[in-house]
Design an enzyme around this catalytic site. Structure first.
Site, PDB file in Angstrom:
ATOM      1  N   LYS A 172      53.710  51.710  28.459  1.00  0.00           N
ATOM      2  CA  LYS A 172      52.544  51.225  27.712  1.00  0.00           C
ATOM      3  C   LYS A 172      51.341  51.938  28.314  1.00  0.00           C
ATOM      4  O   LYS A 172      50.838  51.571  29.369  1.00  0.00           O
ATOM      5  CB  LYS A 172      52.408  49.702  27.874  1.00  0.00           C
ATOM      6  CG  LYS A 172      51.596  48.995  26.775  1.00  0.00           C
ATOM      7  CD  LYS A 172      50.196  49.507  26.552  1.00  0.00           C
ATOM      8  CE  LYS A 172      49.192  48.969  27.564  1.00  0.00           C
ATOM      9  NZ  LYS A 172      47.808  49.483  27.289  1.00  0.00           N
ATOM     10  N   GLU A 247      49.374  50.348  41.905  1.00  0.00           N
ATOM     11  CA  GLU A 247      48.390  51.323  42.400  1.00  0.00           C
ATOM     12  C   GLU A 247      47.044  50.854  41.872  1.00  0.00           C
ATOM     13  O   GLU A 247      46.783  50.938  40.673  1.00  0.00           O
ATOM     14  CB  GLU A 247      48.689  52.720  41.856  1.00  0.00           C
ATOM     15  CG  GLU A 247      49.977  53.325  42.346  1.00  0.00           C
ATOM     16  CD  GLU A 247      49.899  53.782  43.793  1.00  0.00           C
ATOM     17  OE1 GLU A 247      48.777  53.877  44.340  1.00  0.00           O
ATOM     18  OE2 GLU A 247      50.963  54.027  44.378  1.00  0.00           O
ATOM     19  N   CYS A 281      40.728  56.893  41.489  1.00  0.00           N
ATOM     20  CA  CYS A 281      40.887  55.718  42.362  1.00  0.00           C
ATOM     21  C   CYS A 281      40.756  56.083  43.829  1.00  0.00           C
ATOM     22  O   CYS A 281      40.308  55.284  44.634  1.00  0.00           O
ATOM     23  CB  CYS A 281      42.217  55.033  42.079  1.00  0.00           C
ATOM     24  SG  CYS A 281      43.600  56.161  42.007  1.00  0.00           S
ATOM     25  N   GLU A 373      34.349  49.016  43.746  1.00  0.00           N
ATOM     26  CA  GLU A 373      34.710  50.269  43.086  1.00  0.00           C
ATOM     27  C   GLU A 373      33.833  50.447  41.848  1.00  0.00           C
ATOM     28  O   GLU A 373      33.838  49.608  40.958  1.00  0.00           O
ATOM     29  CB  GLU A 373      36.191  50.248  42.676  1.00  0.00           C
ATOM     30  CG  GLU A 373      36.628  51.538  42.032  1.00  0.00           C
ATOM     31  CD  GLU A 373      38.123  51.596  41.789  1.00  0.00           C
ATOM     32  OE1 GLU A 373      38.646  50.721  41.080  1.00  0.00           O
ATOM     33  OE2 GLU A 373      38.767  52.535  42.303  1.00  0.00           O
TER      34      GLU A 373
HETATM   35  P1  NAP Z   1      42.882  48.029  33.401  1.00  0.00           P
HETATM   36  O1  NAP Z   1      42.469  47.063  32.361  1.00  0.00           O
HETATM   37  O2  NAP Z   1      43.457  47.513  34.660  1.00  0.00           O
HETATM   38  O3  NAP Z   1      43.892  49.058  32.694  1.00  0.00           O
HETATM   39  C1  NAP Z   1      45.064  49.612  33.226  1.00  0.00           C
HETATM   40  C2  NAP Z   1      46.239  49.434  32.265  1.00  0.00           C
HETATM   41  O4  NAP Z   1      46.619  48.053  32.223  1.00  0.00           O
HETATM   42  C3  NAP Z   1      45.937  49.799  30.816  1.00  0.00           C
HETATM   43  O5  NAP Z   1      47.083  50.318  30.207  1.00  0.00           O
HETATM   44  C4  NAP Z   1      45.576  48.445  30.244  1.00  0.00           C
HETATM   45  O6  NAP Z   1      45.627  48.377  28.844  1.00  0.00           O
HETATM   46  C5  NAP Z   1      46.607  47.568  30.894  1.00  0.00           C
HETATM   47  N1  NAP Z   1      46.282  46.136  30.887  1.00  0.00           N
HETATM   48  C6  NAP Z   1      45.058  45.544  30.760  1.00  0.00           C
HETATM   49  N2  NAP Z   1      45.192  44.198  30.804  1.00  0.00           N
HETATM   50  C7  NAP Z   1      46.508  43.922  30.949  1.00  0.00           C
HETATM   51  C8  NAP Z   1      47.267  42.721  31.065  1.00  0.00           C
HETATM   52  N3  NAP Z   1      46.691  41.524  31.032  1.00  0.00           N
HETATM   53  N4  NAP Z   1      48.609  42.818  31.213  1.00  0.00           N
HETATM   54  C9  NAP Z   1      49.219  44.024  31.261  1.00  0.00           C
HETATM   55  N5  NAP Z   1      48.550  45.192  31.152  1.00  0.00           N
HETATM   56  C10 NAP Z   1      47.207  45.153  31.005  1.00  0.00           C
HETATM   57  O7  NAP Z   1      41.670  48.953  33.774  1.00  0.00           O
HETATM   58  P2  NAP Z   1      40.395  49.316  32.866  1.00  0.00           P
HETATM   59  O8  NAP Z   1      39.872  48.088  32.171  1.00  0.00           O
HETATM   60  O9  NAP Z   1      40.763  50.449  31.998  1.00  0.00           O
HETATM   61  O10 NAP Z   1      39.361  49.792  33.969  1.00  0.00           O
HETATM   62  C11 NAP Z   1      38.598  48.835  34.698  1.00  0.00           C
HETATM   63  C12 NAP Z   1      38.436  49.230  36.154  1.00  0.00           C
HETATM   64  O11 NAP Z   1      39.722  49.406  36.743  1.00  0.00           O
HETATM   65  C13 NAP Z   1      37.755  50.560  36.399  1.00  0.00           C
HETATM   66  O12 NAP Z   1      36.368  50.470  36.384  1.00  0.00           O
HETATM   67  C14 NAP Z   1      38.279  50.925  37.757  1.00  0.00           C
HETATM   68  O13 NAP Z   1      37.535  50.271  38.753  1.00  0.00           O
HETATM   69  C15 NAP Z   1      39.695  50.387  37.746  1.00  0.00           C
HETATM   70  N6  NAP Z   1      40.700  51.439  37.428  1.00  0.00           N
HETATM   71  C16 NAP Z   1      41.474  51.920  38.428  1.00  0.00           C
HETATM   72  C17 NAP Z   1      42.389  52.926  38.167  1.00  0.00           C
HETATM   73  C18 NAP Z   1      43.282  53.490  39.224  1.00  0.00           C
HETATM   74  O14 NAP Z   1      43.719  54.628  39.097  1.00  0.00           O
HETATM   75  N7  NAP Z   1      43.620  52.745  40.260  1.00  0.00           N
HETATM   76  C19 NAP Z   1      42.516  53.438  36.878  1.00  0.00           C
HETATM   77  C20 NAP Z   1      41.719  52.913  35.864  1.00  0.00           C
HETATM   78  C21 NAP Z   1      40.823  51.911  36.160  1.00  0.00           C
HETATM   79  P3  NAP Z   1      44.242  48.693  28.059  1.00  0.00           P
HETATM   80  O15 NAP Z   1      44.074  50.152  28.117  1.00  0.00           O
HETATM   81  O16 NAP Z   1      44.468  48.199  26.679  1.00  0.00           O
HETATM   82  O17 NAP Z   1      43.138  47.954  28.773  1.00  0.00           O
END
Ligand code: NAP
Ligand code: MG
Length: 466
Positions: A172, A247, A281, A373
């Site tokens: 996903k 991660e 990250c 972050e």
């Molecule tokens: P996120 O919501 O954690 O997204 C990561 C993945 O998880 C996406 O595929 C997302 O789908 C999915 N997801 C979201 N809610 C979920 C749930 N309840 N159950 C299962 N899967 C779920 O991250 P984001 O909102 O894109 O970014 C927010 C913050 O996260 C950023 O500002 C940054 O600080 C951090 N981040 C960290 C990394 C890293 O490499 N460690 C990468 C991205 C972001 P959707 O795309 O539909 O939301």
């Protein structure tokens, strides 16, 4: 350019119509134009994909490792053949400048896929311990949930080791970057992976992602993204007693010790934060400088960041929400008393999700911009008095993903690095190693990716006593 999106899910070796009617628009963050639509997967799509992965599991797990290696090699070759397509797709849906898209977003996953083609062939899945034969067996069906910041790398860093281990996968991907994921599915198909070994369900996190993380047919969930969602996925997996790899975020320290080449350390440090618009990250978002060199470092950083022009070397952020979040952090930094030496909260352009590359001086360890972050092109420069102070600051966040240390010699830098709470530390600008384990201490995550450590995440051990 490959923005001709598939209107179905890749399940059981074919593109199948989605269970529901809803779609997700894909937006180019540089000009805010909708470039495609992909289907918004539901629990029914996830269920179909998990069933296909389960059906394919016994056959794939029993496939000789040389054959699995050859197929992963074919995926690697397929990615290499479509390198330009990949780069153009990442530029279109993430906004990455073309040079970065080609070198990193397309180039890195080819290297990682190649490393797993090799490891799949050479890894020893059996060892003798006294009168026991200890076997490494695939964990089973893997649910992979990936973010948008390195869309293809995050996919390959999960799918390639899972396949090498003999696991089957349901992916996903992030809602913002589904086209890269569809392109990967095309490559996996053309490489000749057996039906059901790799499956793709596009959709929203709280719907398709949550259904995948909670599905009883999934044996291991591998997630990369925010700590908030990671915590939730860890709790769901814990309740079901299933394996989980997380991660998560970071707030990594770039520690410049007295005697280091200051200009180089600052220059590389600024480049590290600005790359991918700060959406990394492991980015070294806190620069720690000794009080005697502090003013010089701040002025070097201000000069260095001037080379990162938005719209040229620095792309936009992925979406409007991320841009507002990052601008909010910049405003907060000013309110809490940090000094802006470059950039600021004003958007550089009226169109596109750009943020001005920003450098803060006079940042103190308790400030929000030193703790949280930001995930944007924002560097915080902190002052320390002595090494003990530097270590306290470096280790003084909830995160522990990565870091850097610079000193007059590598031994001095490495001695400091050994005391850091971080999964990966670069010594005097050490080169990236695609076989080195990558992952976090503390709230930066659980588990490791890349190389043999990444492969073993997808393996169970069984011991047979003779
Ligand atoms: P996120 O919501 O954690 O997204 C990561 C993945 O998880 C996406 O595929 C997302 O789908 C999915 N997801 C979201 N809610 C979920 C749930 N309840 N159950 C299962 N899967 C779920 O991250 P984001 O909102 O894109 O970014 C927010 C913050 O996260 C950023 O500002 C940054 O600080 C951090 N981040 C960290 C990394 C890293 O490499 N460690 C990468 C991205 C972001 P959707 O795309 O539909 O939301
Ligand atoms: Mg999200």
């Amino acid at each position: 350019m490959a923005t001709q999106a598939h209107d179905g899910m890749y399940i059981g070796g074919e593109w199948r119509p989605a269970a529901g009617q809803d779609t997700i628009p894909v937006v180019n963050p540089a000009d805010e134009q909708v470039i495609a639509h992909v289907p918004a997967g539901t629990a029914a799509d996830v269920d179909a994909a998990v069933r296909a992965a389960r059906a394919a599991l016994p056959g794939w797990a029993a496939t000789p490792q040389a054959e699995r290696a050859a197929l992963i090699g074919a995926v690697r070759d397929g990615l290499a053949a479509r390198k330009d397509d990949i780069a153009a797709t990442v530029t279109a849906e993430l906004g990455a400048p073309p040079a970065l898209a080609e070198a990193v977003h397309a180039g890195l996953p080819i290297v990682v896929a190649g490393s797993y083609a090799e490891l799949a062939a050479t890894y020893s899945f059996e060892e003798k311990i006294g009168n026991s034969t200890v076997r490494s067996e695939p964990v089973g069906v893997v649910g992979a949930i990936t973010p948008w910041n390195y869309p293809l790398h995050q996919i390959v860093a999960k799918v390639a080791p899972a396949l090498a281990a003999g696991c089957t996968v349901v992916l996903k991907p992030a809602e913002d970057t589904p086209l890269t994921a569809q392109l990967f599915a095309e490559v996996a198909h053309e490489a000749g992976l057996p039906a059901g070994v790799f499956n793709l369900v596009t959709g929203l996190g709280p719907v398709a992602g949550q259904a995948l993380a909670g599905h009883e047919g999934v044996d291991l969930v591998s997630f990369t993204g925010s700590t908030a969602v990671g915590r939730q996925i860890g709790a769901t997996a814990g309740a079901a007693v299933k394996r989980v790899a997380l991660e998560l975020g970071g707030k990594s320290a770039n520690v410049i010790l007295p005697g280091a080449d200051l200009a180089r350390a600052v220059g590389v440090g600024v480049a590290n934060v600005m790359s991918n618009s700060g959406q990394t990250c492991s980015a070294w978002t806190r620069m720690l400088v000794h009080t005697d060199s502090y003013d010089e470092a701040v002025s070097l950083a201000a000069d260095a960041v001037a080379k990162y022009a938005p719209g040229e070397r620095v792309g936009p952020l992925v979406n409007a929400k991320q841009r507002e979040r990052v601008r909010g952090y910049i405003t907060k930094g000013i309110e809490e008393g940090a000094r802006v030496v470059a950039g600021g909260p004003e958007a550089p352009f009226a169109t596109g999700y750009y943020v001005a590359p920003t450098v803060f001086a006079d940042v103190t360890p308790e400030m929000t911009i030193a703790q949280e972050e930001i995930f944007g092109p924002v560097l915080s420069i902190l002052r320390y008095e002595d090494e003990a102070d530097a270590l306290r600051i470096a280790n003084g966040t909830v995160y522990g993903l990565a870091g850097a240390v610079w000193a007059a010699d590598p031994e001095t830098a490495a001695a400091f690095a050994r005391s850091m709470d971080a999964g990966q530390v670069d010594i005097n600008g050490g080169r990236f190693n695609p076989l080195a384990p990558f992952g976090g201490y503390k709230q930066s995550g659980v588990g490791r990716e890349l190389g043999t450590h990444g492969l073993s995440e997808y393996l169970h051990t069984k011991s047979l006593q003779f």
